[in-house]
Write a protein that holds these residues in place. Structure first.
Motif, PDB file in Angstrom:
ATOM      1  N   GLU A   1      -4.482  84.393  -9.366  1.00 41.43           N
ATOM      2  CA  GLU A   1      -4.734  83.779  -8.071  1.00 41.43           C
ATOM      3  C   GLU A   1      -3.430  83.680  -7.304  1.00 41.43           C
ATOM      4  O   GLU A   1      -2.353  83.510  -7.876  1.00 41.43           O
ATOM      5  N   GLY A   2      -3.500  83.763  -5.984  1.00 45.85           N
ATOM      6  CA  GLY A   2      -2.315  83.591  -5.142  1.00 45.85           C
ATOM      7  C   GLY A   2      -1.231  84.591  -5.478  1.00 45.85           C
ATOM      8  O   GLY A   2      -1.466  85.807  -5.551  1.00 45.85           O
ATOM      9  N   SER A   3      -0.029  84.096  -5.707  1.00 49.10           N
ATOM     10  CA  SER A   3       1.126  84.962  -5.949  1.00 49.10           C
ATOM     11  C   SER A   3       1.059  85.690  -7.286  1.00 49.10           C
ATOM     12  O   SER A   3       1.897  86.548  -7.570  1.00 49.10           O
TER      13      SER A   3
END
Length: 736
Positions: free
Chosen positions: A142-144
């Protein structure tokens, strides 16, 4: 580390945009000085282990353990090494659990041969395998973390439990027959800690002999994390072990220096020998000469107390550094899995290279002595016993990635010798005496070119090779260049002619690209080999692709904005770049660009003809090849990253190893076609396969529950191998 072979898009664009002018070849360099012999064994200290006891049955007993250190015995408080006789008495060798119904070690058994004695599934019925259960860990990027997941996990099976770690180190136990989750412990690893990838290959188990049978953490699961912690939890409950370190964890950043997330990480299961937990760490390659230390450390498996450190550039000193100081920075590290020898009290460390892989003139003599070597340490003291070096003055990133395997090697006279088998990325397979490090199979030498090198005084003019067996193929020629169309092939031929290539061990150059073959994903990597000890057969899967590299002078690297990890902004996209593709190598005169797999910048397909990977059976007695076949089909591969969906066997790059069973079956995922397959060990014929929901870049295992044999593999994918990411743990068995 695991690297990209078939990555497209961003890497190809980067390599195209940063290519240097292809100048004519320079003048002949001066010859390099003579180097040492291929293998130098250091004399072992006079410490003899008592004979190992007979191993108890595996069911239902958990792994056996070692006694804790008595009061007054611990880490040295000065430069003196602890008294071996006192330590020997305190930490006697204890029986180790055997593989069978259980899979108690990452490598199957204490010998790490990845062989299961189970034979219920065999060549006659393997085609009937069906899924027993599918479990999902819930750990997805998720995300980065997007684009940085490569789980690589292999569970342990102990009693009724399967115990594993997810990509970001969530510890999980599930029922081995049903896949029902029993417990989980989330250590809360941040996305910032992810180095090249979020990976956790496995965990280790330890049973404390002096704790009561009903005591908390009688049997404990220990893992290293990518944010550099050792964590211990109770096998029964998943609760942190309060007696281990600080509430169940040890901070591995102690003595390392400035905490830069992603620069120093543990991705492999620790080894446990005589009650000592031994761990190294992955130091992100190619960043700077002033990188975190490659120190290897030992900790008490019950208390988590520091026992010793092996700082290879600070011989004889095994303490923690004084306050305000660090272990020697930039030294070679051990990022892969060590092997424990409980009987001898040794731990065998496959070492990598110094922190700057492609330039060596700034390295110390001690770095040159230990880099790219298998080193045996006395686990009671942290002192090296012997070493065997596979590359002299390594400037090719040929670090040792495979776990070494213990075996009884036949002498040809009806007897055997306790030995250790070491595979390498160059494809060479060595067999050594595990007590002394002396080769038991022939080791020869090849002449290595120095022409065109930027440091001819440093590059070795000769290199050791195995004369017993190698997975390595012949040197490349222009005829080997390949493409989907004549234009592709022509472009690759032009690149071949422009490049510096003198065959095996062509040294790095800056005036023009150079071809490295095998590439840094060649031969054997972290998946290691499997050994059928009953049939006397070694099973080795391998990659067969080159790299197309070029050194970048420092002024040009600065113009390109290539910065080491400690100078990058948090969350920078540079952290997910393929290793070597624009690595700054700060502190040296050159940065580096690596085209892993030598990808055609137009189609994204390698410039050499397939097969790009294979699997081979080798006679353990003679070193002769029994069969060799490509592994991996074209179903997910094609030009421009478009799957062809063709089932033809082409041989794809592969990461992850195999398990061999007494039923005559090799089980393996590894290839980039998302298939898990069963191969007949006698013929190399594929007898069964199943499509996985994500990449199978993980080592499979086999175990038994209530009289039924299971096959299990993690389908978690691999961003560097461009396979789909998943969180699947999939088990198979025969119909009831």
């Amino acid at each position: 580390m695991t690297r990209s072979i078939l990555n497209t898009g961003a890497l190809a664009a980067l390599l195209a945009s940063t290519a240097l002018p292809l100048a004519a070849q320079g003048t002949d360099p001066a010859p390099a000085p003579e180097q040492t012999a291929p293998a130098e064994a250091q004399p072992a200290p006079e410490v003899e282990a008592p004979p190992a006891a007979e191993a108890p049955p595996i069911e239902p007993s958990p792994p056996a353990a070692e006694a804790p250190v008595p009061e007054g015995v611990g880490p040295a408080q000065s430069d003196e090494v602890p008294d071996p006789e006192v330590m020997e008495e305190a930490r006697a060798a204890r029986p180790q659990p055997e593989v069978g119904a259980d899979w108690p070690f990452w490598g199957g058994n204490a010998q790490a041969d990845r062989y299961s004695p189970l034979d219920q599934i065999n060549t006659d019925n393997v085609g009937q395998l069906e899924r027993a259960f599918v479990y999902r860990t819930g750990d997805m990027p998720e995300g980065s973390a997007e684009g940085k997941y490569a789980g690589e996990t292999t569970p342990l099976k102990i009693g009724h439990q399967l115990v594993m770690c997810s990509a970001k180190n969530i510890l999980i136990s599930i029922d081995a027959a049903t896949g029902e989750e029993l417990w989980r412990h989330d250590p809360g690893v941040s996305n910032d800690a992810i180095p090249y990838s979020a990976s956790c290959r496995g965990v280790s188990a330890y049973t404390a002999p002096d704790l009561g049978e009903d005591a908390a953490c009688k049997t404990r699961i220990i893992e290293g994390t990518i944010d550099a912690r050792l964590i211990a939890v109770d096998l029964a409950t998943g609760e942190p072990c309060a007696d281990f370190g600080n509430d169940g964890q040890v901070d591995l950043w102690e003595g390392i220096g400035e905490k830069v997330p992603g620069w120093y990480a543990v991705t492999a299961p620790p080894a446990i020998v005589r009650g000592i937990v031994v761990t190294g760490a992955q130091v992100k390659d190619g960043q700077a000469e002033d990188a975190p230390s490659g120190v290897v450390r030992g900790y008490d498996a019950v208390t988590g107390e520091f026992a010793w450190a092996w700082d290879l550039a600070n011989p004889g000193v095994h303490d923690e550094p004084p306050e305000g100081e660090t272990y020697t920075r930039g030294t070679p590290n051990m990022w892969t899995t060590a092997t424990a020898d409980e009987e001898l009290g040794y731990v065998y460390l496959p070492l990598g290279n110094s922190s700057v892989d492609y330039y060596g003139s700034n390295r110390s003599d001690l770095e040159n002595q230990w880099a790219t070597s298998l080193v045996a340490l006395n686990v009671l003291t942290g002192e090296p016993v012997w070493s065997f070096q596979t590359v002299r003055h390594d400037v090719w990133d040929y670090d040792l990635g495979s776990q070494a395997s213990l075996l009884d090697f036949p002498t040809g006279e009806g007897t055997t010798v306790p030995a250790i088998l070491l595979p390498s990325k160059q494809g060479d397979i060595y067999i050594l005496d595990r007590a002394t490090g002396e080769p038991l199979t022939p080791v020869g030498e090849v002449d290595a070119p120095v022409e065109g090198s930027v440091e001819p005084e440093f590059v070795s003019p000769t290199q050791p090779t195995s004369e017993w067996h190698t997975l390595r193929k012949d040197d490349l020629t222009e005829r080997d260049m390949w493409g989907f169309t004549p234009i592709d092939q022509l472009w690759c031929r032009i690149q071949f002619r422009r490049a510096h290539y003198e065959g095996f061990y062509t040294p790095p150059s800056a005036d023009r690209p150079w071809i490295q073959y095998p590439g840094y994903n060649g031969g054997s990597d972290w998946g290691s080999v499997a050994i059928d000890t009953d049939r006397g057969i070694i099973v080795a899967n391998y990659n067969d692709v080159p790299n197309y590299n070029q050194l970048i002078p420092r002024d040009r690297a600065d113009e390109m904005g290539l910065k080491p990890i400690n100078e990058q902004e948090a969350g920078s996209s540079e952290g997910g770049r393929a290793e070597g593709a624009g690595d700054p190598q700060a502190g040296s005169p050159y940065a580096i660009n690596v085209n892993a797999g030598w990808r055609n910048t137009g189609t994204g397909v390698p410039c050499t003809a397939p097969p790009y990977g294979g699997i081979r059976a080798i006679d353990l007695n003679t070193g002769e090849t029994l069969w060799d076949t490509p592994i991996g089909t074209a179903r997910r591969n094609g030009p421009f990253g478009i799957p062809s969906y063709l089932p033809m066997k082409i041989g794809t790059p592969n990461n992850g190893g195999s398990v061999v069973t007494a039923g005559g079956i090799i089980f393996i995922g590894a290839a980039t076609d998302n298939l898990v397959r069963a191969i007949d060990i006698q013929t190399g014929e594929t007898l069964w396969q199943d499509v996985l929901p994500a990449g199978g870049q993980a080592n499979p295992i086999s175990y038994e529950v209530d009289g039924q044999q299971y096959l299990l593999i993690a389908a978690t994918g691999h961003h560097f191998m461009e396979t789909p990411i998943g969180d699947y743990i999939i088990a198979y068995k025969l119909p009831n």
